[in-house]
Scaffold this motif. Structure first.
Motif, PDB file in Angstrom:
ATOM      1  N   ARG A  24       0.859  -1.300  -0.007  1.00  0.00           N
ATOM      2  CA  ARG A  24       0.025  -0.035  -0.005  1.00  0.00           C
ATOM      3  C   ARG A  24       0.904   1.268   0.013  1.00  0.00           C
ATOM      4  N   GLY A  25       0.315   2.376  -0.550  1.00  0.00           N
ATOM      5  CA  GLY A  25       1.121   3.571  -0.782  1.00  0.00           C
ATOM      6  C   GLY A  25       1.428   4.157   0.694  1.00  0.00           C
ATOM      7  N   ARG A  26       2.536   4.753   0.926  1.00  0.00           N
ATOM      8  CA  ARG A  26       2.648   5.230   2.081  1.00  0.00           C
ATOM      9  C   ARG A  26       2.431   6.772   2.203  1.00  0.00           C
ATOM     10  N   TRP A  27       1.579   7.064   2.583  1.00  0.00           N
ATOM     11  CA  TRP A  27       1.198   8.557   2.449  1.00  0.00           C
ATOM     12  C   TRP A  27       2.305   9.550   3.171  1.00  0.00           C
ATOM     13  N   TRP A  28       2.951   8.934   4.240  1.00  0.00           N
ATOM     14  CA  TRP A  28       3.925   9.846   4.753  1.00  0.00           C
ATOM     15  C   TRP A  28       5.219   9.920   4.107  1.00  0.00           C
ATOM     16  N   LYS A  29       5.210   9.088   2.887  1.00  0.00           N
ATOM     17  CA  LYS A  29       6.405   9.286   2.233  1.00  0.00           C
ATOM     18  C   LYS A  29       6.025   9.649   0.755  1.00  0.00           C
ATOM     19  N   GLY A  30       4.748  10.441   0.709  1.00  0.00           N
ATOM     20  CA  GLY A  30       4.337  11.047  -0.565  1.00  0.00           C
ATOM     21  C   GLY A  30       3.889  10.127  -1.406  1.00  0.00           C
ATOM     22  N   GLU A  31       3.837   8.725  -1.188  1.00  0.00           N
ATOM     23  CA  GLU A  31       3.475   7.900  -2.310  1.00  0.00           C
ATOM     24  C   GLU A  31       1.743   7.895  -2.457  1.00  0.00           C
ATOM     25  N   ALA A  32       1.495   7.420  -3.591  1.00  0.00           N
ATOM     26  CA  ALA A  32       0.024   7.491  -3.935  1.00  0.00           C
ATOM     27  C   ALA A  32      -0.536   6.203  -3.188  1.00  0.00           C
ATOM     28  N   PRO A  33      -1.912   6.588  -2.663  1.00  0.00           N
ATOM     29  CA  PRO A  33      -2.494   5.642  -1.836  1.00  0.00           C
ATOM     30  C   PRO A  33      -3.006   4.322  -2.712  1.00  0.00           C
ATOM     31  N   GLY A  34      -3.461   3.372  -2.056  1.00  0.00           N
ATOM     32  CA  GLY A  34      -4.006   2.339  -2.776  1.00  0.00           C
ATOM     33  C   GLY A  34      -2.803   0.972  -3.147  1.00  0.00           C
ATOM     34  N   LEU A  35      -3.258  -0.029  -3.417  1.00  0.00           N
ATOM     35  CA  LEU A  35      -2.268  -1.143  -3.853  1.00  0.00           C
ATOM     36  C   LEU A  35      -1.330  -1.114  -4.925  1.00  0.00           C
ATOM     37  N   LYS A  36      -0.209  -1.311  -4.950  1.00  0.00           N
ATOM     38  CA  LYS A  36       0.626  -1.518  -6.014  1.00  0.00           C
ATOM     39  C   LYS A  36       1.688  -2.531  -5.712  1.00  0.00           C
ATOM     40  N   PRO A  37       2.389  -3.149  -7.033  1.00  0.00           N
ATOM     41  CA  PRO A  37       3.271  -4.099  -6.753  1.00  0.00           C
ATOM     42  C   PRO A  37       4.191  -3.909  -6.012  1.00  0.00           C
ATOM     43  N   ASN A  38       4.621  -4.873  -5.116  1.00  0.00           N
ATOM     44  CA  ASN A  38       5.834  -4.268  -4.168  1.00  0.00           C
ATOM     45  C   ASN A  38       7.019  -4.558  -4.841  1.00  0.00           C
ATOM     46  N   GLU A  39       7.944  -3.387  -5.108  1.00  0.00           N
ATOM     47  CA  GLU A  39       8.962  -3.515  -5.879  1.00  0.00           C
ATOM     48  C   GLU A  39      10.099  -4.461  -5.213  1.00  0.00           C
ATOM     49  N   ASN A  40      10.206  -4.426  -4.070  1.00  0.00           N
ATOM     50  CA  ASN A  40      11.228  -5.389  -3.098  1.00  0.00           C
ATOM     51  C   ASN A  40      10.818  -6.757  -2.866  1.00  0.00           C
ATOM     52  N   TYR A  41       9.612  -7.212  -3.341  1.00  0.00           N
ATOM     53  CA  TYR A  41       9.066  -8.755  -3.244  1.00  0.00           C
ATOM     54  C   TYR A  41      10.202  -9.568  -3.529  1.00  0.00           C
ATOM     55  N   THR A  42      10.850  -9.590  -4.564  1.00  0.00           N
ATOM     56  CA  THR A  42      11.804 -10.579  -4.929  1.00  0.00           C
ATOM     57  C   THR A  42      12.849 -10.689  -3.843  1.00  0.00           C
ATOM     58  N   LYS A  43      13.380  -9.343  -3.655  1.00  0.00           N
ATOM     59  CA  LYS A  43      14.634  -8.949  -2.916  1.00  0.00           C
ATOM     60  C   LYS A  43      14.273  -9.669  -1.321  1.00  0.00           C
ATOM     61  N   GLN A  44      13.298  -9.431  -1.195  1.00  0.00           N
ATOM     62  CA  GLN A  44      12.719  -9.900   0.321  1.00  0.00           C
ATOM     63  C   GLN A  44      12.239 -11.334   0.212  1.00  0.00           C
TER      64      GLN A  44
END
Length: 435
Positions: free
Chosen positions: A189-209
């Motif tokens: 989910r977009g983190r509003w406190w970092k200025g990210e758009a709200p709602g779900l989006k692909p986790n860019e760090n998923y593979t790394k995690q």
């Protein structure tokens, strides 16, 4: 005068300690006990309408229809339970009961450890058997639980306890039953406190995690298969995942992540895996069934998590997964989970309104839970040879209107159903009766 003040202070402290003291654990069973005439809900889907249950030295010796057995009751305590109901003790998996007392008091909070990969952290040794919260859940029939750590990618190792004990050594019934992994989310989910758009989006760090987990498992296998000049506690802690003595509890919700977790289990030879949460488990139900992976469903009394979910998705998930042939039980993690643990039977009751029979719903918090946790040889149902961990209720224990316990037993011991809450209820009930 000085001594008088000191004596008054001592008396005050003693009184305060008595008021705050946890209920004293019950002594061992000393004579056989027979419960006569109750409707016995066995926990495996069966009901005995006019039952006789006898237990001795903490074990059930007779579970039968009263009309077909002859017993000598002269040397035993007899409980007349005609018109009442007998149930196996309810089991709450994935709980932090006894690990946190007051959220706002850091010194009483011991559910998570510093670090990210902590399979060797054992929740059991932090478990406080004298938690004031624990005595509030027993009056609703919750008598057993899996004490589970939180935090990090690999949280640690859980253990299973009974809720009437002096300390964690007395409480433990299965030590170090499994390792808990918080699988990455494939969407974020977009983190509003970092200025990210709200709602779900692909986790860019998923593979790394995910690679963080797989890399740890590869290292542990290399360690376990090679020479061990120096003992490595985190790697030693996952040994049981490969020989089957421990289960891997994967906390995961979305369908892609569940699929990846199952593939991970198969690739690295992990014997037993349990999905914890499983909000989208229905989408991959055939995969879970094929791989014999059970599901611990997160709190039934929840809102749907996705915009395309049915409005009643959390309520009916147990039904649809059961119909799909999966082994399913309920857990209650989330906000205020410890004080809400007493509502476990009512979570099961809600599933009745959404398609399960009452006995199927009962299995979600008795025998199914015992099977998933690996304690079904001793707990989870009312069967001869199993532990006499059970209770007598005036009515249907899955209905908050009729869940009124008269007696409860843990391993045959007649435990107290009093708590600071019942004491306050009696105190103020008497106050207003006299006005």
């Amino acid at each position: 005068m000085k001594h008088l003040k000191q004596n008054i202070a001592i008396v005050y402290l003693l009184c305060a300690s008595l008021v705050m003291a946890q209920q004293t654990p019950a002594p061992k069973q000393t004579k056989p006990i027979a419960i006569m005439g109750a409707t016995a809900h066995i926990g495996n889907g069966e009901i005995i309408e006019n039952s006789v249950l006898i237990f001795k030295a903490g074990k059930l010796t007779t579970v039968a229809e009263a009309s077909v057995v002859k017993i000598d009751i002269s040397n035993m305590e007899v409980i007349n339970a005609a018109g009442k109901h007998v149930y196996p003790g309810f089991i709450i998996p994935n709980s932090t009961l006894g690990l946190v007392e007051i959220d706002a008091v850091r010194a009483s909070d011991d559910d998570a450890e510093i670090g990210h990969l902590n399979p060797h952290i054992r929740s059991l040794i932090a478990y406080n058997a004298e938690s004031k919260i624990i005595e509030t859940i027993r009056p609703n029939g919750v008598l057993l639980g899996q004490i589970t750590p939180r935090g990090g990618r690999i949280s640690g190792t859980s253990s299973i306890v009974q809720f009437d004990a002096w300390n964690w050594e007395d409480a433990a019934i299965k030590v170090d039953d499994g390792v808990h992994v918080n699988w990455p989310n494939s969407f974020a989910r977009g983190r509003w406190w970092k200025g990210e758009a709200p709602g779900l989006k692909p986790n860019e760090n998923y593979t790394k995690q995910v690679q963080e987990v797989t890399h740890f498992i590869k290292q542990s296998q290399a360690y376990l298969n090679g020479d061990k000049p120096i003992k490595h506690l985190p790697f030693e802690a996952v040994r049981g995942l490969f020989d089957g003595s421990k289960k891997l509890y994967v906390h995961v919700n979305d369908a892609k992540a569940i699929t990846d977790a199952v593939n991970f289990k198969n690739e690295y030879g992990i014997k037993n895996m349990v999905v914890v949460g499983g909000e989208q488990a229905l989408q991959v139900a055939s995969l879970l069934k094929h791989n014999n992976v059970p599901v611990l469903i997160r709190r039934v009394h929840s809102l749907p998590k996705h915009t395309d979910d049915a409005y009643d998705q959390p309520f009916k998930l147990a039904k649809v997964l059961t119909d799909a042939g999966l082994l399913v039980a309920l857990e209650n993690s989330g906000d205020m989970e410890r004080m809400h643990a007493r509502n476990l039977p009512f979570l099961a009751g809600t599933t009745v309104a959404y398609g399960l029979s009452k006995e199927q719903a009962l299995q979600l918090i008795t025998l199914n839970a015992a099977k998933i946790l690996g304690i079904d040889q001793t707990y989870g149902s009312l069967e001869v040879g199993k532990s006499a961990t059970l209770f007598i209720s005036e009515g249907d224990a899955l209905d908050m209107r009729t869940n009124m316990l008269e007696r409860a037993f843990v391993d045959g011991r007649d435990i107290s159903l009093e708590s600071h809450q019942t004491n306050l209820w009696k105190r103020y009930s008497n106050k207003y009766k006299n006005q």
